[in-house]
Design a protein around this motif. Structure first.
Motif, short mmCIF file in Angstrom:
data_model
loop_
_atom_site.label_atom_id
_atom_site.label_comp_id
_atom_site.label_asym_id
_atom_site.label_seq_id
_atom_site.Cartn_x
_atom_site.Cartn_y
_atom_site.Cartn_z
N ARG A 37 0.83 -1.21 0.00
CA ARG A 37 0.00 0.00 0.00
C ARG A 37 0.87 1.27 0.00
O ARG A 37 0.36 2.37 0.10
CB ARG A 37 -0.94 0.02 1.21
CG ARG A 37 -1.88 -1.17 1.32
CD ARG A 37 -2.81 -1.32 0.17
NE ARG A 37 -3.78 -0.23 0.15
CZ ARG A 37 -4.69 -0.07 -0.78
NH1 ARG A 37 -4.77 -0.91 -1.78
NH2 ARG A 37 -5.51 0.95 -0.74
N VAL A 39 3.40 2.03 2.22
CA VAL A 39 3.87 2.50 3.53
C VAL A 39 5.39 2.37 3.58
O VAL A 39 5.93 1.28 3.37
CB VAL A 39 3.22 1.69 4.68
CG1 VAL A 39 3.82 2.06 6.02
CG2 VAL A 39 1.71 1.90 4.68
N PRO A 79 -3.52 8.60 10.19
CA PRO A 79 -2.56 8.24 9.14
C PRO A 79 -2.89 6.90 8.47
O PRO A 79 -2.70 6.75 7.26
CB PRO A 79 -1.22 8.16 9.88
CG PRO A 79 -1.41 8.99 11.10
CD PRO A 79 -2.85 8.83 11.47
N THR A 80 -3.38 5.94 9.26
CA THR A 80 -3.74 4.64 8.69
C THR A 80 -4.84 4.79 7.65
O THR A 80 -4.78 4.16 6.58
CB THR A 80 -4.18 3.67 9.79
OG1 THR A 80 -3.09 3.46 10.68
CG2 THR A 80 -4.62 2.33 9.22
N PHE A 82 -5.47 7.30 5.70
CA PHE A 82 -4.95 7.90 4.46
C PHE A 82 -3.92 7.01 3.77
O PHE A 82 -3.90 6.94 2.54
CB PHE A 82 -4.36 9.29 4.75
CG PHE A 82 -5.43 10.33 4.92
CD1 PHE A 82 -5.96 10.98 3.82
CD2 PHE A 82 -5.91 10.63 6.18
CE1 PHE A 82 -6.97 11.93 3.98
CE2 PHE A 82 -6.91 11.58 6.35
CZ PHE A 82 -7.44 12.23 5.25
N MET A 83 -3.07 6.35 4.54
CA MET A 83 -2.00 5.55 3.92
C MET A 83 -2.48 4.18 3.44
O MET A 83 -2.06 3.71 2.38
CB MET A 83 -0.85 5.38 4.91
CG MET A 83 -0.15 6.69 5.22
SD MET A 83 1.17 6.47 6.40
CE MET A 83 2.49 6.04 5.28
N MET A 84 -3.34 3.55 4.21
CA MET A 84 -3.74 2.18 3.90
C MET A 84 -5.03 2.09 3.11
O MET A 84 -5.28 1.09 2.45
CB MET A 84 -3.88 1.38 5.20
CG MET A 84 -2.60 1.22 5.98
SD MET A 84 -1.36 0.25 5.12
CE MET A 84 -2.13 -1.35 5.10
N GLY A 86 -6.57 4.48 0.81
CA GLY A 86 -6.75 5.57 -0.14
C GLY A 86 -7.67 5.15 -1.28
O GLY A 86 -7.21 4.82 -2.37
#
Length: 136
Positions: A37, A39, A79-80, A82-84, A86
């Motif tokens: 993803r 990260v 943050p999770t 948005f990062m994981m 999307g």
């Protein structure tokens, strides 16, 4: 009402404590998914997020500086999301919908964690310690 808030805390943190087990015992496979993803430093990130969930979840559950614990969960969740999850990056409609659901779940949980932050700042009963942060 203190008992209702305690029941809410138990129900709320069950998800985080369950996820902690996966983050800390299946780190390699979870880090592989995180890397897929996008990260950065996926394995350390997986371990750090596992620790955030563990400390935040136990803090909220036990009422030991529950306000800090709630903030730790927010630091994990936003943050999770948005990062994981999307969903805007997905082209497949089914994948887009699944990621949107997960994104919205994380954001709703962050809202719940902020509500617990506020509740702990009010000095709710059935806690081991009072709030760490003064809201007054």
């Amino acid at each position: 009402m203190d008992l209702v808030l305690l029941i809410a805390r138990v129900l709320f943190v069950a998800l985080f404590l369950g996820s902690t087990v996966g983050h800390l015992t299946q780190t390699d496979s979870m880090a592989g998914y995180a890397a897929s993803r996008g990260v950065p430093m996926a394995k350390p990130a997986t371990l750090v997020t596992g620790v955030l969930m563990l400390l935040g979840g136990l803090s909220v559950l036990l009422g030991v500086w529950g306000d800090l614990g709630a903030l730790l969960l927010v630091v994990f969740l936003i943050p999770t999301a948005f990062m994981m999850h999307g969903f805007w990056r997905e082209t497949d409609p089914t994948a887009k919908q699944m990621e949107m659901i997960q994104f919205n779940k994380d954001m709703a949980l962050a809202g719940g964690a902020l509500a617990f932050f506020w509740a702990f700042s009010q000095g709710p009963g059935l806690t081991i310690t009072g709030p760490l942060f003064s809201m007054g």
